[in-house]
Design a protein around this motif. Structure first.
Motif, PDB file in Angstrom:
ATOM      1  N   THR A   1      25.676 -33.390  -3.676  1.00 18.69           N
ATOM      2  CA  THR A   1      25.323 -32.086  -3.119  1.00 18.69           C
ATOM      3  C   THR A   1      25.665 -32.133  -1.627  1.00 18.69           C
ATOM      4  O   THR A   1      25.834 -33.225  -1.059  1.00 18.69           O
ATOM      5  N   SER A   2      25.702 -30.964  -0.975  1.00 17.52           N
ATOM      6  CA  SER A   2      26.039 -31.018   0.461  1.00 17.52           C
ATOM      7  C   SER A   2      24.986 -31.810   1.229  1.00 17.52           C
ATOM      8  O   SER A   2      25.311 -32.512   2.187  1.00 17.52           O
ATOM      9  N   LYS A   3      23.736 -31.735   0.760  1.00 14.20           N
ATOM     10  CA  LYS A   3      22.679 -32.486   1.437  1.00 14.20           C
ATOM     11  C   LYS A   3      22.936 -33.999   1.319  1.00 14.20           C
ATOM     12  O   LYS A   3      22.808 -34.745   2.302  1.00 14.20           O
ATOM     13  N   GLN A   4      23.308 -34.434   0.127  1.00 15.32           N
ATOM     14  CA  GLN A   4      23.581 -35.876  -0.082  1.00 15.32           C
ATOM     15  C   GLN A   4      24.781 -36.309   0.762  1.00 15.32           C
ATOM     16  O   GLN A   4      24.759 -37.372   1.383  1.00 15.32           O
TER      17      GLN A   4
ATOM     18  N   GLU B   1      16.187 -35.442  -6.445  1.00 12.23           N
ATOM     19  CA  GLU B   1      17.374 -35.266  -5.579  1.00 12.23           C
ATOM     20  C   GLU B   1      18.198 -36.541  -5.440  1.00 12.23           C
ATOM     21  O   GLU B   1      19.260 -36.536  -4.831  1.00 12.23           O
TER      22      GLU B   1
END
Ligand code: GRA
Length: 385
Positions: free
Chosen positions: A103-106, A221
């Motif tokens: 994900t963009s967060k990861q 997540e």
């Protein structure tokens, strides 16, 4: 030798080679004898962009591609086989799958720090009873409400004892077999994780170890990509890390040839330098030719990946198989030519010989690569998926 490489990649080779001469070669024997992981040199490699050639620029990479990354891995490995391991642990086996499936967060959380070498990565596939038979892994991640609970033991994991983050492969739904494997990004400071170093024959500056996960709680997540798609990600990731191992093997083989040539031209016996003896010439000719062939296989597989055919299993396995066997063959040649000095730990050949044995094993042994190639050639199981 590099005429078909672009000017840009030839410049990269020259820069990396200069870096290795200055920052690695003067210290490599000291690090090796002390079994020291040279974090300072790795951070310098990170700052120079060497850990990010296959990583998009928005996450700190240079996005130069697989051919550039292979050339970098080759030149670094020519100076230190141990330091080649970072191309798998930081780049192909950790940053790349996060860049592809995260994900963009990861991506934001992990990739930039891995690319600069600020953080250390590992990827955990192999287990005590699941080496070549990778599908037999026993590690499980069971969903309990909003949390996965991870249990299992991974072994022979590069960077196990020093990693900040690991990409871990585990079954989430073992009954579904190949459709029940998933991948997790695990912060290594989580409760329930213990690691232990494994003593080994070579690659002394690259720590290898066991990781035990005991009821490790992972927030949802932590899942990388979709649950159940772990097998696809596993084989795709191996297909990239195998290329880095192959590129590293070319570097080790070249370093062995360099040492043998130098010695042939320096050492005199029976009134002439030993490079004048046909038995040595034959060995040098075969070694030089095999290295060139291995290098071309690596570059061809890298070029295919740069052209979009990333999961080129047949060609990557051919490069891995041939380059890694070549490294051991040429290490043997160097040892024979240097003879007692080859066996001496005061000369580099003994280190190169030990390191060459490792690349025949990691990322799927030579026999596994041959199996992948043969099944593809015979039309039994497609390697490129
Ligand atoms: O059809 P299905 O749903 O049952 O799924 C099967 C198949 O379709 C399942 O996997 C799928 N699959 C693939 N999917 C996508 C197989 N190959 C691919 C692919 N390329 N892409 C099982 O398939 P199977 O044919 O029944 O597999 P198998 O016979 O059990 O095994 C195949 C094989 C031998 C190739 C595999 O087990 C393998 O690659 N083994 C070697 C493992 C390995 O390389 N381990 C290295 C670990 S990492 C390491 O060493 C770190 C070192 C770090 C360093 O220093 O560099």
């Amino acid at each position: 030798m590099d005429t078909f490489l672009s000017e840009e990649i030839r410049a990269v080779r020259e820069a990396v080679s200069n870096f290795a001469q200055k920052e690695i070669l003067p210290f490599v024997e000291i690090w090796d004898s002390k079994h020291q992981y040279p974090s300072g040199a790795i951070k310098k490699m990170g700052l120079l962009g060497y850990l990010g050639a296959i990583i998009p620029e928005e996450f700190g990479g240079t996005n130069m591609g697989f051919l550039a990354q292979s050339v970098i891995a080759e030149e670094i490995s020519r100076a230190s086989g141990s330091l080649r391991v970072v191309f798998n642990c930081q780049t192909a086996g950790v940053s790349l799958p996060i860049a592809r499936y995260g994900t963009s967060k990861q991506k934001e959380k992990y990739i930039p720090a891995l690319v600069t070498g600020e953080k250390t990565g590992a990827f955990a596939i192999t287990e005590p009873n699941s080496g070549s038979d990778v599908m037999a892994m026993k590690t499980r991640a069971t969903l309990d409400g909003e949390t996965f609970v991870l249990n299992g033991t991974k072994t022979w994991i590069s960077n196990a004892t020093i990693a900040d983050v690991a990409v871990v492969y585990a079954y989430t739904e073992p009954d579904k077999k190949a459709k029940g494997m998933s991948v997790f990004i695990v912060d290594m400071d989580r409760q329930g994780i213990t690691t232990k170093e494994i003593p080994k024959m070579g690659l002394y500056s690259a720590p290898t170890g066991e990781i035990v996960f005991e009821d490790v709680k992972l927030p949802k997540e932590s899942l990388l990509g979709n649950a159940g798609e772990g097998v696809k990600m596993l084989f795709s990731s191996l297909n990239q890390t195998r290329l880095m191992a192959a590129a590293g093997a070319v570097g080790i083989a070249q370093a062995c040839l360099d040492a043998a040539v130098k010695y042939c031209n320096e050492r005199s016996q029976f009134g002439q330098t030993i490079g004048n003896f046909q038995m040595n010439q034959e060995q040098i000719a075969v070694a030089a030719t095999e290295i060139e062939a291995a290098r071309l296989l690596v570059y061809r597989a890298a070029d295919q990946k740069d052209g979009g055919y990333v999961n080129n299993g047949r060609e990557t396995s051919m490069a891995k198989y041939f380059a890694c066997e070549t490294a051991s063959r040429v290490a043997e040649v160097a040892l024979k030519i240097l003879s007692a000095y080859g066996y001496s730990t005061e000369y580099p050949v003994a280190r190169l010989y030990r390191d060459a044995k490792a690349v025949q094993i990691v990322e799927g042994t030579s026999n596994i690569q041959k199996m992948i190639i043969a099944l593809d050639v015979l039309g039994i199981r497609k390697a490129g998926r």
